[in-house]
Design a protein around this motif. Structure first.
Motif, short mmCIF file in Angstrom:
data_model
loop_
_atom_site.label_atom_id
_atom_site.label_comp_id
_atom_site.label_asym_id
_atom_site.label_seq_id
_atom_site.Cartn_x
_atom_site.Cartn_y
_atom_site.Cartn_z
N GLY A 1 0.82 -1.22 0.00
CA GLY A 1 0.00 0.00 0.00
C GLY A 1 0.85 1.25 0.00
O GLY A 1 0.50 2.25 -0.66
N GLY A 2 1.97 1.26 0.72
CA GLY A 2 2.85 2.42 0.74
C GLY A 2 3.45 2.69 -0.64
O GLY A 2 3.62 3.85 -1.04
N THR A 3 3.80 1.61 -1.31
CA THR A 3 4.37 1.79 -2.67
C THR A 3 3.33 2.44 -3.59
O THR A 3 3.67 3.34 -4.37
N LEU A 4 2.09 2.01 -3.49
CA LEU A 4 1.05 2.58 -4.35
C LEU A 4 0.75 4.02 -3.97
O LEU A 4 0.57 4.89 -4.84
N SER A 5 0.69 4.30 -2.68
CA SER A 5 0.42 5.67 -2.25
C SER A 5 1.52 6.62 -2.71
O SER A 5 1.24 7.75 -3.12
N GLY A 6 2.75 6.15 -2.66
CA GLY A 6 3.86 6.98 -3.12
C GLY A 6 3.81 7.24 -4.62
O GLY A 6 4.44 8.20 -5.10
N SER A 7 3.09 6.42 -5.36
CA SER A 7 2.97 6.62 -6.82
C SER A 7 1.72 7.38 -7.20
O SER A 7 1.44 7.55 -8.40
N GLY A 8 0.92 7.81 -6.22
CA GLY A 8 -0.25 8.63 -6.50
C GLY A 8 -1.56 7.90 -6.45
O GLY A 8 -2.63 8.52 -6.64
N PHE A 9 -1.55 6.60 -6.22
CA PHE A 9 -2.80 5.87 -6.14
C PHE A 9 -3.44 6.08 -4.76
O PHE A 9 -2.76 6.33 -3.76
N ARG A 10 -4.77 5.92 -4.70
CA ARG A 10 -5.49 6.10 -3.44
C ARG A 10 -5.77 4.73 -2.84
O ARG A 10 -6.60 3.96 -3.33
N VAL A 11 -5.05 4.39 -1.77
CA VAL A 11 -5.21 3.10 -1.11
C VAL A 11 -6.33 3.26 -0.07
O VAL A 11 -6.22 4.04 0.88
N ALA A 12 -7.42 2.50 -0.29
CA ALA A 12 -8.58 2.62 0.60
C ALA A 12 -8.50 1.66 1.77
O ALA A 12 -8.96 1.96 2.88
N THR A 13 -7.88 0.47 1.57
CA THR A 13 -7.84 -0.55 2.61
C THR A 13 -6.49 -1.24 2.59
O THR A 13 -5.94 -1.51 1.50
N ALA A 14 -5.94 -1.54 3.77
CA ALA A 14 -4.72 -2.35 3.91
C ALA A 14 -4.98 -3.31 5.06
O ALA A 14 -4.95 -2.91 6.23
N GLY A 15 -5.23 -4.59 4.76
CA GLY A 15 -5.57 -5.53 5.82
C GLY A 15 -5.30 -6.95 5.38
O GLY A 15 -4.59 -7.21 4.40
N ASN A 16 -5.85 -7.93 6.13
CA ASN A 16 -5.64 -9.35 5.84
C ASN A 16 -6.72 -9.84 4.86
O ASN A 16 -7.88 -9.43 4.93
N TRP A 17 -6.27 -10.76 4.04
CA TRP A 17 -7.17 -11.30 3.02
C TRP A 17 -8.03 -12.40 3.62
O TRP A 17 -7.54 -13.32 4.27
N ALA A 18 -9.35 -12.29 3.40
CA ALA A 18 -10.28 -13.29 3.90
C ALA A 18 -11.17 -13.83 2.78
O ALA A 18 -12.21 -14.43 3.05
N GLY A 19 -10.76 -13.64 1.55
CA GLY A 19 -11.57 -14.08 0.42
C GLY A 19 -11.21 -15.47 -0.05
O GLY A 19 -10.76 -16.33 0.71
N PHE A 20 -11.39 -15.70 -1.33
CA PHE A 20 -11.12 -17.02 -1.95
C PHE A 20 -9.63 -17.32 -1.89
O PHE A 20 -8.80 -16.41 -1.76
N PRO A 21 -9.26 -18.60 -1.96
CA PRO A 21 -7.84 -18.97 -1.85
C PRO A 21 -7.01 -18.36 -2.98
O PRO A 21 -7.42 -18.34 -4.15
N VAL A 22 -5.85 -17.88 -2.62
CA VAL A 22 -4.94 -17.27 -3.60
C VAL A 22 -3.61 -17.98 -3.50
O VAL A 22 -3.05 -18.12 -2.41
N ARG A 23 -3.08 -18.44 -4.61
CA ARG A 23 -1.81 -19.17 -4.60
C ARG A 23 -0.60 -18.25 -4.73
O ARG A 23 0.47 -18.55 -4.22
N SER A 24 -0.77 -17.13 -5.43
CA SER A 24 0.36 -16.21 -5.61
C SER A 24 -0.16 -14.79 -5.65
O SER A 24 -1.37 -14.55 -5.84
#
Length: 198
Positions: A133-156
């Motif tokens: 999130g810090g990398t994106l904010s430093g590039s001008g993007f608006r980071v709305a959420t930074a937290g733990n993933w609780a959705g579908f399984p992600v391998r990478s």
């Protein structure tokens, strides 16, 4: 007194008159009747139509013979013959093809930095979501959420999106991650795993 013996018969003037009348009759016969008789004799091979001699300076003669004899028909030139043999080369007017109205090209979508981007950590490594999130904010993007993933399984790690593809591709390029379409994700979501080294 007795009259001279010469008065008993016709005089010389009378014989001259008779001879002249005979000559006129023969001439008229030859001029009027003989041409008709000779012209009707078409069976003879040597029979020829009567002709009237006309001086060379005369502008007119008999309609059929003089026109063909005085002005022979010129042989058609090669260009004239070819013009008759080939179809006319005159170009025919063709209807103009209507120019199609160009379809307006849609303006390509640009990166919208005001869109909210959610960043999630799908590993047990602490701080990965905050780092990305810090990398994106430093590039001008608006980071709305930074937290733990609780959705579908992600391998990478990947950037998932359901809309705003251009902005999602820009986010993925900044983080060095692949971009994946998934309708289960609202908007744009960055999910990082333990191999993320951002």
């Amino acid at each position: 007194m007795a009259e001279p013996a010469a008065s008993a018969g016709p005089s010389g003037l009378t014989w001259i008159s008779v001879a002249a009348a005979f000559a006129l009759a023969v001439g008229a016969f030859s001029y009027v009747i003989l041409p008709g008789l000779r012209g009707g004799d078409t069976g003879r091979p040597d029979a020829a139509a009567p002709s009237v001699s006309v001086p060379a300076s005369s502008p007119s003669s008999s309609p059929a013979s003089s026109s063909s004899a005085a002005s022979p028909t010129p042989a058609p030139s090669s260009s004239a013959a070819s013009a008759r043999a080939t179809p006319s080369a005159t170009p025919t007017a063709t209807p103009a093809t209507p120019t199609p109205t160009p379809t307006p090209t849609p303006t390509p979508e640009t990166v919208d930095y005001s869109l909210p981007v959610e960043v999630y950590n799908a590993s047990r490594v602490n701080g990965l979501a905050a780092r990305a999130g810090g990398t994106l904010s430093g590039s001008g993007f608006r980071v709305a959420t930074a937290g733990n993933w609780a959705g579908f399984p992600v391998r990478s790690s990947a950037v998932f999106y359901s809309s705003h593809e251009v902005t999602a591709q820009a986010v993925a390029a900044r983080l060095g991650l692949p971009v994946v379409y998934d309708g289960r994700v609202p908007g744009i979501a960055v999910v990082v795993t333990a191999e993320y080294g951002g």
